[in-house]
Design a protein around this motif. Sequence first.
Motif, PDB file in Angstrom:
ATOM      1  N   ILE A 293       1.163   4.232  -0.466  1.00 20.68           N
ATOM      2  CA  ILE A 293       1.880   3.158  -0.110  1.00 20.68           C
ATOM      3  C   ILE A 293       1.125   2.010   0.024  1.00 20.68           C
ATOM      4  CG2 ILE A 293       3.687   2.354   1.346  1.00 20.68           C
ATOM      5  CD1 ILE A 293       4.564   5.076   1.974  1.00 20.68           C
ATOM      6  N   THR A 294       1.404   0.951  -0.801  1.00 17.29           N
ATOM      7  CA  THR A 294       0.995  -0.397  -0.372  1.00 17.29           C
ATOM      8  C   THR A 294       1.743  -1.365   0.127  1.00 17.29           C
ATOM      9  OG1 THR A 294       1.257  -1.226  -2.727  1.00 17.29           O
ATOM     10  CG2 THR A 294      -0.669  -0.186  -2.359  1.00 17.29           C
ATOM     11  N   THR A 299      -3.916  -5.463   2.600  1.00 16.75           N
ATOM     12  CA  THR A 299      -4.804  -4.536   1.707  1.00 16.75           C
ATOM     13  C   THR A 299      -4.612  -3.259   2.316  1.00 16.75           C
ATOM     14  OG1 THR A 299      -6.597  -5.527   3.037  1.00 16.75           O
ATOM     15  CG2 THR A 299      -6.185  -6.530   0.897  1.00 16.75           C
ATOM     16  N   ASP A 300      -3.950  -3.012   3.278  1.00 20.17           N
ATOM     17  CA  ASP A 300      -3.865  -1.524   3.868  1.00 20.17           C
ATOM     18  C   ASP A 300      -3.181  -0.653   2.814  1.00 20.17           C
ATOM     19  OD1 ASP A 300      -4.996  -2.232   6.264  1.00 20.17           O
ATOM     20  OD2 ASP A 300      -3.140  -2.797   7.123  1.00 20.17           O
ATOM     21  N   VAL A 301      -3.738   0.549   2.632  1.00 13.39           N
ATOM     22  CA  VAL A 301      -2.965   1.722   1.779  1.00 13.39           C
ATOM     23  C   VAL A 301      -2.939   2.962   2.673  1.00 13.39           C
ATOM     24  CG1 VAL A 301      -3.499   2.998  -0.310  1.00 13.39           C
ATOM     25  CG2 VAL A 301      -4.215   0.739  -0.380  1.00 13.39           C
ATOM     26  N   LEU A 302      -1.579   3.327   2.714  1.00 11.25           N
ATOM     27  CA  LEU A 302      -1.290   4.776   3.215  1.00 11.25           C
ATOM     28  C   LEU A 302      -1.141   5.777   2.139  1.00 11.25           C
ATOM     29  CD1 LEU A 302      -0.802   6.012   5.923  1.00 11.25           C
ATOM     30  CD2 LEU A 302       1.489   5.565   5.643  1.00 11.25           C
ATOM     31  N   LEU A 303      -1.969   6.969   2.351  1.00 15.66           N
ATOM     32  CA  LEU A 303      -1.894   8.027   1.311  1.00 15.66           C
ATOM     33  C   LEU A 303      -1.134   9.140   1.907  1.00 15.66           C
ATOM     34  CD1 LEU A 303      -5.576   7.819   0.222  1.00 15.66           C
ATOM     35  CD2 LEU A 303      -3.600   6.752  -0.796  1.00 15.66           C
ATOM     36  N   PHE A 304      -0.452   9.842   0.817  1.00 12.47           N
ATOM     37  CA  PHE A 304       0.188  11.141   1.061  1.00 12.47           C
ATOM     38  C   PHE A 304      -0.312  12.247   0.270  1.00 12.47           C
ATOM     39  CE2 PHE A 304       3.696  14.025   0.961  1.00 12.47           C
ATOM     40  CZ  PHE A 304       3.557  14.811   2.054  1.00 12.47           C
ATOM     41  N   ASP A 305      -0.853  13.346   0.735  1.00 11.96           N
ATOM     42  CA  ASP A 305      -1.213  14.502  -0.374  1.00 11.96           C
ATOM     43  C   ASP A 305      -0.108  15.325  -0.115  1.00 11.96           C
ATOM     44  OD1 ASP A 305      -2.426  16.643  -1.313  1.00 11.96           O
ATOM     45  OD2 ASP A 305      -4.280  16.248  -0.459  1.00 11.96           O
ATOM     46  N   GLY A 326      -3.650 -11.699   0.578  1.00 10.55           N
ATOM     47  CA  GLY A 326      -3.707 -11.029  -0.930  1.00 10.55           C
ATOM     48  C   GLY A 326      -3.200  -9.645  -0.531  1.00 10.55           C
ATOM     49  N   ALA A 327      -2.808  -9.203  -1.475  1.00  8.67           N
ATOM     50  CA  ALA A 327      -2.182  -7.604  -1.442  1.00  8.67           C
ATOM     51  C   ALA A 327      -2.625  -6.745  -2.660  1.00  8.67           C
ATOM     52  CB  ALA A 327      -0.760  -7.671  -1.502  1.00  8.67           C
ATOM     53  N   LEU A 328      -2.936  -5.543  -2.374  1.00  6.98           N
ATOM     54  CA  LEU A 328      -3.093  -4.472  -3.147  1.00  6.98           C
ATOM     55  C   LEU A 328      -2.016  -3.941  -3.960  1.00  6.98           C
ATOM     56  CD1 LEU A 328      -6.110  -2.610  -1.641  1.00  6.98           C
ATOM     57  CD2 LEU A 328      -6.267  -4.063  -3.278  1.00  6.98           C
ATOM     58  N   ARG A 329      -2.096  -3.768  -5.211  1.00 11.21           N
ATOM     59  CA  ARG A 329      -0.979  -3.110  -5.853  1.00 11.21           C
ATOM     60  C   ARG A 329      -1.926  -1.986  -6.682  1.00 11.21           C
ATOM     61  NH1 ARG A 329       3.831  -5.705  -9.849  1.00 11.21           N
ATOM     62  NH2 ARG A 329       5.380  -4.094  -9.297  1.00 11.21           N
ATOM     63  N   GLY A 330      -1.137  -0.810  -6.647  1.00 10.52           N
ATOM     64  CA  GLY A 330      -1.474   0.330  -7.334  1.00 10.52           C
ATOM     65  C   GLY A 330      -0.981   0.817  -8.668  1.00 10.52           C
ATOM     66  N   PHE A 331      -1.849   1.611  -9.373  1.00 10.51           N
ATOM     67  CA  PHE A 331      -1.037   2.129 -10.760  1.00 10.51           C
ATOM     68  C   PHE A 331      -1.626   3.500 -10.736  1.00 10.51           C
ATOM     69  CE2 PHE A 331      -4.663  -0.546 -11.872  1.00 10.51           C
ATOM     70  CZ  PHE A 331      -5.044   0.177 -13.092  1.00 10.51           C
ATOM     71  N   ALA A 332      -0.946   4.295 -11.410  1.00 10.77           N
ATOM     72  CA  ALA A 332      -1.600   5.745 -11.542  1.00 10.77           C
ATOM     73  C   ALA A 332      -2.702   5.480 -12.985  1.00 10.77           C
ATOM     74  CB  ALA A 332      -0.475   6.654 -11.867  1.00 10.77           C
TER      75      ALA A 332
END
Length: 358
Positions: A293-294, A299-305, A326-332
Amino acid sequence: MTATSSTASGVPMDSRIWRHLPQGLVDRVLAFLPPPAFFRFRSVCKRWYSLLFSDSFLEAHLRLSPGLPWLAFFLLPPRPPLLYSPSAAGPPSLLLLNPLSKLSSHLPPSPTPRLFPSVGLAAGPSSLSVVLAGDDLISPFAVKNLTAECFHADGATGFYSPWATASALPRLCNIDPGRMAFAAGRFYCMSCGPFAVLAYDVASNAWCKIQPPMRRFLRSPSLAECGGRVLLVAAVEKSRLSVPRSVRLWALQPCGRAWAEVERMPQEVYVRFSEAEAGRGFECVGNAEFMAITIKGSTDVLLFDFYRKEWRWAPPCPFIRGAAGGALRGFAYEPRLATPAIGLLDSSSSMPFQGFNG
């Protein structure tokens, strides 16, 4: 190549055995290496270096190398430039890129200009499907006309259809610009006003609406694909005190119409997440058993396993310090030495795809 070597346990290997292995057997062993390991070992000799340009080796690597599902991120500037606007509308330009090999190729331009389209991409070992959906600007009176068009290429069958498949979106929808999630032959995207989930079936070239759960109480809904499942992630903000504010995850059931809650962010995690997010909104991206989750403007990113059922914050990226606003955007992303789909873009119906150097 060095005269001695050792196994992972530290026991020296007999050089009289391994240095005289047939080249074909050595190549097969190397094909099992994940891409990061291959790039480290390709400096051993010129022949190993040349394997990156060998169609036969790359084909074996695609079949044998273990999958490594990654989540990659890029930094958005505080004020990203407008890619599409009513005064500068034109055919969108899409670029297909392999970050490892540095090879890239432009898709043929779409014949229909669109205002802030939603983009979906599904790239397999020898196939490529792209869908563009949004307002096609056919009306000069600010009346939306939402349509979609698709690009398909399949190297196994020689099928090639550059933007030849068009379809109309369901009535009374307002597609959100951005990206789509893909799973089991369908693209999924969000619609607002009215709030719904839209699904596009590639085989039947048809769109449908799927009612999301708790639609009156969701904020920042986002779709992601994880392990073949379509997930809806959103903040729940219900006024009743018996339902605490939270971030929840729902999975689309096999029937394609119903949702089931699969996870709820623990309250202690949600408190920190809510402070970091501060109502600015968020997005999610998934790959295999992981989801990220961005936060917009952060630029914080929360991960779930999903495997461990564990929430944790990603460590700060050392390369983007000082990126205020700025902001992070993720992709697989799954790192591969070869991306045959890039070679498909140079194919046509009369010249089917032949090589793996894409």
